[in-house]
Design a protein around this motif. Structure first.
Motif, PDB file in Angstrom:
ATOM      1  N   SER A  91       0.852  -1.183   0.000  1.00 35.67           N
ATOM      2  CA  SER A  91       0.000   0.000   0.000  1.00 35.67           C
ATOM      3  C   SER A  91       0.890   1.236   0.000  1.00 35.67           C
ATOM      4  N   ASN A  92       0.523   2.193  -0.854  1.00 36.07           N
ATOM      5  CA  ASN A  92       1.342   3.393  -0.996  1.00 36.07           C
ATOM      6  C   ASN A  92       0.732   4.596  -0.320  1.00 36.07           C
ATOM      7  N   ALA A  93      -0.559   4.460   0.162  1.00 30.37           N
ATOM      8  CA  ALA A  93      -1.225   5.604   0.766  1.00 30.37           C
ATOM      9  C   ALA A  93      -1.833   5.187   2.107  1.00 30.37           C
ATOM     10  N   ALA A  94      -1.744   6.074   3.028  1.00 33.01           N
ATOM     11  CA  ALA A  94      -2.334   5.835   4.347  1.00 33.01           C
ATOM     12  C   ALA A  94      -3.481   6.803   4.581  1.00 33.01           C
ATOM     13  N   ILE A  95      -4.347   6.436   5.527  1.00 35.19           N
ATOM     14  CA  ILE A  95      -5.477   7.298   5.863  1.00 35.19           C
ATOM     15  C   ILE A  95      -4.918   8.576   6.485  1.00 35.19           C
ATOM     16  N   PRO A  96      -5.428   9.698   6.074  1.00 38.05           N
ATOM     17  CA  PRO A  96      -4.938  10.950   6.642  1.00 38.05           C
ATOM     18  C   PRO A  96      -5.104  10.974   8.147  1.00 38.05           C
ATOM     19  N   ASP A  97      -4.172  11.733   8.782  1.00 42.90           N
ATOM     20  CA  ASP A  97      -4.184  11.794  10.247  1.00 42.90           C
ATOM     21  C   ASP A  97      -5.477  12.399  10.768  1.00 42.90           C
ATOM     22  N   GLY A  98      -6.016  13.398  10.090  1.00 43.39           N
ATOM     23  CA  GLY A  98      -7.263  14.009  10.565  1.00 43.39           C
ATOM     24  C   GLY A  98      -8.423  13.041  10.566  1.00 43.39           C
ATOM     25  N   LEU A  99      -8.496  12.245   9.486  1.00 39.27           N
ATOM     26  CA  LEU A  99      -9.584  11.257   9.419  1.00 39.27           C
ATOM     27  C   LEU A  99      -9.412  10.194  10.493  1.00 39.27           C
ATOM     28  N   ARG A 100      -8.135   9.768  10.684  1.00 41.78           N
ATOM     29  CA  ARG A 100      -7.889   8.750  11.699  1.00 41.78           C
ATOM     30  C   ARG A 100      -8.252   9.272  13.080  1.00 41.78           C
ATOM     31  N   HIS A 101      -7.884  10.518  13.331  1.00 40.97           N
ATOM     32  CA  HIS A 101      -8.172  11.096  14.641  1.00 40.97           C
ATOM     33  C   HIS A 101      -9.677  11.190  14.873  1.00 40.97           C
ATOM     34  N   GLN A 102     -10.426  11.583  13.841  1.00 44.42           N
ATOM     35  CA  GLN A 102     -11.882  11.688  13.992  1.00 44.42           C
ATOM     36  C   GLN A 102     -12.518  10.313  14.267  1.00 44.42           C
ATOM     37  N   LEU A 103     -12.049   9.321  13.554  1.00 40.83           N
ATOM     38  CA  LEU A 103     -12.614   7.962  13.780  1.00 40.83           C
ATOM     39  C   LEU A 103     -12.264   7.448  15.175  1.00 40.83           C
ATOM     40  N   ASP A 104     -11.022   7.712  15.647  1.00 39.47           N
ATOM     41  CA  ASP A 104     -10.653   7.291  16.999  1.00 39.47           C
ATOM     42  C   ASP A 104     -11.533   7.966  18.043  1.00 39.47           C
ATOM     43  N   GLU A 105     -11.795   9.268  17.812  1.00 39.75           N
ATOM     44  CA  GLU A 105     -12.633   9.991  18.757  1.00 39.75           C
ATOM     45  C   GLU A 105     -14.063   9.445  18.758  1.00 39.75           C
ATOM     46  N   PHE A 106     -14.563   9.133  17.563  1.00 36.89           N
ATOM     47  CA  PHE A 106     -15.928   8.575  17.448  1.00 36.89           C
ATOM     48  C   PHE A 106     -16.026   7.226  18.176  1.00 36.89           C
ATOM     49  N   ARG A 107     -15.017   6.375  17.984  1.00 35.06           N
ATOM     50  CA  ARG A 107     -15.025   5.064  18.638  1.00 35.06           C
ATOM     51  C   ARG A 107     -14.925   5.206  20.150  1.00 35.06           C
ATOM     52  N   GLY A 108     -14.103   6.111  20.646  1.00 39.01           N
ATOM     53  CA  GLY A 108     -13.941   6.289  22.068  1.00 39.01           C
ATOM     54  C   GLY A 108     -15.234   6.730  22.744  1.00 39.01           C
ATOM     55  N   GLN A 109     -15.900   7.702  22.111  1.00 40.40           N
ATOM     56  CA  GLN A 109     -17.169   8.153  22.702  1.00 40.40           C
ATOM     57  C   GLN A 109     -18.186   7.014  22.735  1.00 40.40           C
ATOM     58  N   LEU A 110     -18.262   6.220  21.673  1.00 35.86           N
ATOM     59  CA  LEU A 110     -19.215   5.086  21.638  1.00 35.86           C
ATOM     60  C   LEU A 110     -18.904   4.089  22.737  1.00 35.86           C
ATOM     61  N   TRP A 111     -17.627   3.728  22.870  1.00 35.54           N
ATOM     62  CA  TRP A 111     -17.256   2.721  23.862  1.00 35.54           C
ATOM     63  C   TRP A 111     -17.529   3.202  25.287  1.00 35.54           C
ATOM     64  N   ARG A 112     -17.189   4.461  25.561  1.00 39.83           N
ATOM     65  CA  ARG A 112     -17.380   4.957  26.917  1.00 39.83           C
ATOM     66  C   ARG A 112     -18.863   4.948  27.322  1.00 39.83           C
ATOM     67  N   ALA A 113     -19.715   5.383  26.413  1.00 37.14           N
ATOM     68  CA  ALA A 113     -21.144   5.444  26.738  1.00 37.14           C
ATOM     69  C   ALA A 113     -21.727   4.053  26.977  1.00 37.14           C
ATOM     70  N   LYS A 114     -21.394   3.135  26.107  1.00 44.57           N
ATOM     71  CA  LYS A 114     -22.005   1.810  26.200  1.00 44.57           C
ATOM     72  C   LYS A 114     -21.450   0.987  27.375  1.00 44.57           C
ATOM     73  N   ILE A 115     -20.158   1.204  27.680  1.00 41.86           N
ATOM     74  CA  ILE A 115     -19.601   0.503  28.836  1.00 41.86           C
ATOM     75  C   ILE A 115     -20.262   1.002  30.111  1.00 41.86           C
ATOM     76  N   VAL A 116     -20.473   2.289  30.218  1.00 45.39           N
ATOM     77  CA  VAL A 116     -21.144   2.844  31.392  1.00 45.39           C
ATOM     78  C   VAL A 116     -22.567   2.301  31.510  1.00 45.39           C
ATOM     79  N   GLU A 117     -23.264   2.251  30.373  1.00 41.42           N
ATOM     80  CA  GLU A 117     -24.626   1.724  30.391  1.00 41.42           C
ATOM     81  C   GLU A 117     -24.657   0.274  30.875  1.00 41.42           C
ATOM     82  N   ALA A 118     -23.747  -0.559  30.387  1.00 43.98           N
ATOM     83  CA  ALA A 118     -23.723  -1.967  30.782  1.00 43.98           C
ATOM     84  C   ALA A 118     -23.449  -2.119  32.266  1.00 43.98           C
ATOM     85  N   LEU A 119     -22.440  -1.368  32.777  1.00 44.23           N
ATOM     86  CA  LEU A 119     -22.112  -1.484  34.197  1.00 44.23           C
ATOM     87  C   LEU A 119     -23.245  -0.968  35.070  1.00 44.23           C
ATOM     88  N   ALA A 120     -23.850   0.166  34.647  1.00 42.11           N
ATOM     89  CA  ALA A 120     -24.947   0.717  35.442  1.00 42.11           C
ATOM     90  C   ALA A 120     -26.145  -0.227  35.475  1.00 42.11           C
TER      91      ALA A 120
END
Length: 877
Positions: free
Chosen positions: A12-41
């Motif tokens: 592969s000669n091209a990688a995902i841009p850092d901005g896109l990667r950062h946005q996806l990481d942030e989206f995944r983190g928010q999803l995981w935090r909310a759902k983990i809290v819901e399960a524990l609660a």
């Protein structure tokens, strides 16, 4: 862990841009935090809610095991099932770029599709697939710019973690308050929740000291239940409430740290429910009769002169009669185990017979020996004065026995026994081979020594036969009972008793010294010859015929009345007068059925006795049998059918046509019944005529036998009477000759009646043989010849009287044989040679009946002899 946003392969000669990667990481983190809290609660909320639910229910009632298990499973399922499932769905399944892109596509379909496309190109590699690297990078940058312009938070699923956390915190606070304020109740609820099958009782703030779970009370009597507060009780309610079943409740106030409930008497087991603060308690109230005597036994030691062993007798009546001089030991069985019991003091019961002895009475008392339900006294002497023994006891439940229980001891003297025969008529007519079955009963206060039967023959005619006399014991030494009943079988033939009059009696002897035998009332047995038996049956037959004809006339009158009713129309039949007439007709038919049944049963008995006789011609028996069938049909079918139709006509629900039809049908059925009656009467009369003809033979034979017996009896006294004047004879011989003279007069009288009956019979039947015998009897001057014999006896011409008596016996026997032969010819159809199959069938049946009867007689005689041999060994075998 590898970066999920780096190119997938080395080419592969091209990688995902850092901005896109950062946005996806942030989206995944928010999803995981909310759902983990819901399960524990959710898991924590389930456990806390389960605890609070069990705690709350326990404050009101005892939470059942099943309900606690269900609550535990439901509450635990949020942490054990829901939470893992929630984490798997929103954490594990949302960790890769393409998974996140699909989630974003739910909110932004176009952007999500382009993002999935870029990620797919990256995975495949741009150069290797012939794509321009520059174009690939431009596409990624374009998608990244587009993602930057979008708010990815809007693509996240609905998040309720804050609400769940608030609920969890609120429940934690509530649980903390509960546990802090009521730690014992909280720990108890937690234990009962986590261990639903444990035996831990729910915790209550009001506690009682060992409250009973059941209470035995006296049946129908008011009772009291007392509860005492425990020292460790956290609450002290001023009042408490109790209730039994659906009965009105009872309130009790706290006094002296206790609640006292007074309830009315109960008849059936009930559950009493009590409310004391938050405590709910149940007591099973079991009404029970006060302890009572189930049985009372007395062991009697008799005076030595009676020769009786000690005896145990029942005292269910409360009265015991013993002979003076005995000793008693009383044994009581109570329906429940006892804690204590005593008897006495004994009290004299004045009889007024011997005041001096009553004045010398000595009272006694004492404790009873206990063993479970049994209570025993020591030995008590019985004198000549009757007395009472009072008893008292308390059972293990604390219930005292009802006051007033006592046993009365009466004294008596040894009285003579009594003896009687039962199951047999005072007078009985029978043939020698028949067997009588009856019972001998004896009664005595202290038993009998010996019991049996004895018999003695009697005769008012002079005969050469020896009169019967004998006896045998049924039992010996039965001195341990008060009443004895023994089955007795008696057959004259078994003891070789010829036809004569027998006086039969039962006897018994007491053990009392020098006391004579006691006899029952005598039974008179008339043991008949077959000729005498046949004449007796003829008399019964005449009565049956007369009653049958009377019944037929009555039935004809009933038919006339029914025919009158039939002429009325339906409306007239339904008025009150007609209904009353119909009711009377129905009752009359019911009476006719009963009379017809009685006649039929008597005819059946006559048929059986005639078969037993053995000398009644078979054609006479056949005619009796032929008349039986229509008689049976009349009482079983025909007369009930008439009665039922008349009853149907009285139904108030009938129409006029139905009533008229029922009356017409009743007349039709009754007409058939009357015709059948007439036919049956004709058959009965024919059988009776044949029977009557046969009785002439039997009567002649009987007269011949009497003349022959007279001759034989005179021969026996020749030695002492020949040649001696009447006035010089021994008184016993004079009595015998006078008895023979009276017997001759009776025989002559019987033959005159026979001659008159023969003349009447000939007048009705016109039978030539009967006319011939009648003429011979008249020409023989039989009445004069028999009177001559009587005259000779009065002057002691015994030899001539004997010869004349023999001659007349032969003549009478000859006439009997002539009539017997004529009866046989007439019974066989006038001597024809043809054989009727029905006659053969009847003859075969008759033979079978006779064989059965003979077998029964033989068995009966064998039973009689075996009974006599077993009870009286001294009798000859």
């Amino acid at each position: 862990m590898a970066d999920p946003f780096k190119p997938p392969g080395p080419h592969s000669n091209a990688a995902i841009p850092d901005g896109l990667r950062h946005q996806l990481d942030e989206f995944r983190g928010q999803l995981w935090r909310a759902k983990i809290v819901e399960a524990l609660a959710a898991g924590v909320i389930g456990l806390l809610a389960s605890f609070l639910l069990v705690y709350g229910i326990d404050r009101v009632l005892q939470t059942p095991v099943i309900l606690r298990l269900v609550i535990l499973l439901l509450g635990g399922s949020l942490s054990m099932v829901f939470a893992p499932y929630w984490l798997h769905r929103w954490v594990w399944k949302q960790r890769k770029q393409d998974q996140l892109a699909r989630l974003i596509a739910r909110r932004y379909p176009g952007l999500g599709d382009r993002l999935l496309g870029v990620l797919e190109l990256q995975r495949e590699g741009g150069n290797e697939n012939g794509h321009s690297s520059r174009l690939f990078e431009a596409a990624m940058e374009s998608v990244a710019l587009e993602v930057e312009r979008c708010n990815l938070d809007a693509a996240l699923p609905i998040r309720k973690h804050r609400t769940w956390v608030v609920c969890m915190v609120a429940l934690v606070v509530i649980v903390a308050m509960v546990v802090t304020s009521t730690p014992r109740a909280g720990l108890n609820a937690l234990q009962r929740l986590l261990l639903p099958w444990s035996k831990a009782e729910r915790y209550t703030f009001t506690r009682l000291t060992s409250p009973p779970t059941s209470r035995v009370v006296a049946t129908g009597e008011s009772f009291e239940i007392i509860f005492r507060l425990d020292r460790g009780s956290e609450q002290h309610p001023a009042t408490a409430f109790g209730k039994i079943g659906t009965q009105p409740g009872v309130m009790s106030r706290l006094q002296s740290n206790a609640y006292r409930f007074v309830f009315p008497g109960q008849l059936e087991p009930q559950t009493a429910t009590f409310k004391v603060g938050d405590l709910r308690h149940e007591v099973r109230v079991i009404p029970m009769a006060r302890p009572a005597v189930e049985s009372a036994l007395a062991t009697i030691t008799y005076p030595s002169y009676l020769g009786l062993d000690s005896k145990t007798t029942d005292l269910s009546t409360g009265i015991l009669n013993v002979v003076a001089g005995s000793q008693l030991k009383l044994n009581l069985t109570i329906n429940r185990p006892l804690a204590s019991a005593r008897f006495g003091p004994t009290q004299v019961k004045p009889s007024g017979e011997s005041p001096e002895e009553e004045g010398n009475f000595r009272s006694s008392s004492g404790l009873l020996e206990l063993s479970d339900n049994a209570a025993r006294t020591s030995l008590i002497d019985v004198g000549t004065v009757p007395f009472e023994i009072p008893f008292s006891w308390v059972d293990t439940h604390g219930l005292a026995g009802e006051a007033g229980y006592h046993l009365r001891i009466a004294t008596s003297k040894d009285i003579p026994p009594s003896c009687y025969l039962q199951g047999i008529d005072r007078q009985k007519v029978m043939l020698p081979e028949e067997t009588l079955d009856f019972e001998l009963s004896t009664e005595d206060d202290f038993g009998v020594k010996e019991s049996g039967i004895e018999w003695e023959g009697q005769s008012n005619r002079m005969t050469s036969e020896t009169l019967a006399k004998g006896s045998f014991k049924l039992f010996d030494g039965a001195n341990e009972g008060q009443r004895f009943t023994r089955a007795v079988a008696f057959s004259p033939a078994a003891f070789e008793i010829v036809p004569q009059k027998i006086i039969l009696r039962g006897y018994c002897e007491d053990a009392y010294p020098n006391r004579n035998r006691v006899y029952s009332e005598p039974i008179t047995l008339y043991v008949l010859t077959r000729d005498e038996h046949a004449q007796m049956l003829k008399g019964k037959f005449d009565r049956i015929v007369t009653e049958f004809e009377d019944l037929a006339r009555r039935e004809q009158e009933l038919l006339d009345e029914n025919q009158r009713l039939m002429r009325l129309d339906g409306k007239a039949l339904q008025d009150a007068t007609s209904r009353k007439r119909l009711e009377g007709q129905e009752q009359a038919e019911a009476e006719s059925k009963i009379r017809m049944k009685d006649l039929t049963e008597r005819m059946e008995s006559l048929m059986k006795d005639s078969t037993r006789n053995g000398e009644i011609p078979k054609h006479t028996l056949q005619k009796i049998a032929e008349s039986l069938k229509p008689m049976q049909e009349l009482y079983q079918t025909d007369l009930p059918a008439v009665k039922n139709k008349i009853g149907d006509a009285q139904e108030r629900s009938n129409s006029e046509e139905k009533t008229s039809a029922d009356v017409s049908r009743a007349v039709e059925e009754q007409t058939k019944a009357v015709e059948k009656m007439q036919d049956a009467i004709a058959k009965v009369n024919e059988a009776n005529r044949r029977f009557e003809a046969g009785t002439f033979v039997n009567r002649l034979k009987k007269a011949a036998g009497e003349q022959s017996a007279l001759a034989s009896a005179l021969v026996d006294v020749f030695q002492s009477v020949l040649g001696v004047r009447m006035s010089k004879l021994d008184p016993a011989d004079q009595r015998r000759l006078k008895q023979a003279s009276m017997q001759q007069a009776n025989t002559a009288s019987d033959l005159r009646w026979l001659q008159e009956d023969l003349a009447n019979y000939f007048g009705r039947t016109k039978g030539e043989p009967f006319k011939q015998i009648l003429d011979e009897m008249r020409s023989s001057r039989m009445d004069v010849g028999l009177e001559d014999i009587r005259s000779l006896l009065t002057v002691n011409h015994a030899f001539i009287a004997t010869e004349n008596s023999k001659n007349w016996a032969n003549q009478l026997d000859e006439w009997a044989k002539k009539l017997e032969g004529e009866n046989d010819r007439s019974g066989n159809g006038g001597g024809g040679s043809g054989v009727n199959p029905e006659d053969e069938d009847f003859e075969f049946m008759l033979r079978v009946m006779k064989l059965v009867q003979q077998e029964q007689d033989l068995r009966g005689q064998t039973r009689v002899l075996e009974q006599a041999r077993r009870t009286s060994p001294n009798l000859p075998n």
